[in-house]
Design a protein around this motif. Sequence first.
Motif, short mmCIF file in Angstrom:
data_model
loop_
_atom_site.label_atom_id
_atom_site.label_comp_id
_atom_site.label_asym_id
_atom_site.label_seq_id
_atom_site.Cartn_x
_atom_site.Cartn_y
_atom_site.Cartn_z
N ALA A 397 0.83 -1.21 0.00
CA ALA A 397 0.00 0.00 0.00
C ALA A 397 0.86 1.26 0.00
O ALA A 397 0.55 2.25 -0.68
N LEU A 398 1.96 1.24 0.77
CA LEU A 398 2.88 2.37 0.77
C LEU A 398 3.50 2.56 -0.60
O LEU A 398 3.61 3.69 -1.11
N GLU A 400 2.32 1.67 -3.49
CA GLU A 400 1.31 2.19 -4.42
C GLU A 400 1.09 3.68 -4.20
O GLU A 400 1.02 4.47 -5.16
N SER A 401 0.98 4.09 -2.94
CA SER A 401 0.77 5.50 -2.64
C SER A 401 1.91 6.36 -3.15
O SER A 401 1.69 7.43 -3.74
N ARG A 402 3.14 5.89 -2.95
CA ARG A 402 4.30 6.67 -3.40
C ARG A 402 4.39 6.68 -4.93
O ARG A 402 4.76 7.71 -5.51
N ARG A 404 1.83 6.61 -6.93
CA ARG A 404 0.81 7.57 -7.35
C ARG A 404 1.32 9.01 -7.21
O ARG A 404 1.08 9.86 -8.07
N SER A 405 2.04 9.27 -6.12
CA SER A 405 2.55 10.64 -5.92
C SER A 405 3.57 10.99 -6.99
O SER A 405 3.61 12.13 -7.47
#
Length: 414
Positions: A397-398, A400-402, A404-405
Amino acid sequence: MTIRLPAPDGRSHPYTPRAEPVRVAPPGRLTSRTVFAAAHVVANPYASPYPSPYPSLGPPPQPPSGLPSGSSPGPHLGAAPATVSAIDWDTTLAFRRHLWSYGLGVAEAMDTAQRGMGLEWPAAAELIRRSAAEARAVGGRIACGVGTDQLTGPADLATVRRAYEEQLATVEEAGAQPILMASRALVTAARGPEDYLALYGELLRQSSRPVILHWLGPMFDPALDGYWGSTDLSTATTTFLQIVTDTADKVDGVKISLLDAGREIDLRRRLPAGVRCFTGDDFHYPELIAGDERGFSHALLGVFDPLGPLAADAVRALDAGDTDGFRARLDPTVELARHLFQPPTRHYKTGVVLLAWLAGHQSHFTMVGGHQSARSLPHLATAYELADRIGLFPDPALAESRMRSLLTVYGVDA
């Protein structure tokens, strides 16, 4: 939930990230192979990628003549700014402890750490000293690169030898095993194989402990084309093997980075007894480490920086005599490795640092000298996808979030 990843043709495709990372065995000591990960350095994101306009510690520049006494000369004059280290030392050393915890050795200050691509010798020397001290504190294995990158212009053979000797002394004083790296300056200074034989022979005689000799091919550094005195690899191999044979008591092993499995196997079989082969082939490492009925390669690999836990888990299968299990664990990583090391191969470091950021080992995607810009966004997106598919990220999840950023910074709606 999906993320849209860009492709080189400008289109994008949806990808559904994994929910869980791959499971690996608990960290522990490796026994059947000696395995080094060539570790990257974590940049200080606040440091300028350019040299300071005030390189000396002398007096600040004086105002131009004609300015009244006490008047301001403007923002570009005055006292030199405080020097900011290019390296985030705490995070860099924490990453090395991560690798040691899995039983891997650390190959320090190698090309993965941007030697010759942003990391200058004073910083590399400090990296060697700090990492060697950390290795002693945690009982980790360490070997460090010895080169000539403090030379900034053409040099004769005597100057090249003195540069090597300075770095060799630094590594030995730090208590680490030396890795004699290939030298761009030597390619320019050497007239033929005899100069390599003489210079390496002298360095090996001076070394207080057996070293690892590193043959880095021109696909990793084009300036090394013609190393060992010939652009013909068979002729170069003859010279290389003569150096090893003449000083076998001072050679612990050789690291071969030619991305040619057949050539490595042939060279491995011709080494003197007691001299180990460390594969540096980031395309064919599973088969080379697994070996055959006539031997195997140990490993000293840049790709084991991001693959550390998975690589250690695979080698533990070899420790138990399970070659099939080793291949089942490591073979799926090759697609990612070949992507990271695609031409221009020397920019593989960008993907390595991207994966370290996505995996949570550092808080930013920044490299010494700004080399995070060396790969395209589609290349980085593919690296993320391939790494996620094999369960590389401890926290998907981390990652994926990074990712996306990063896409957002590039103006991509993920």
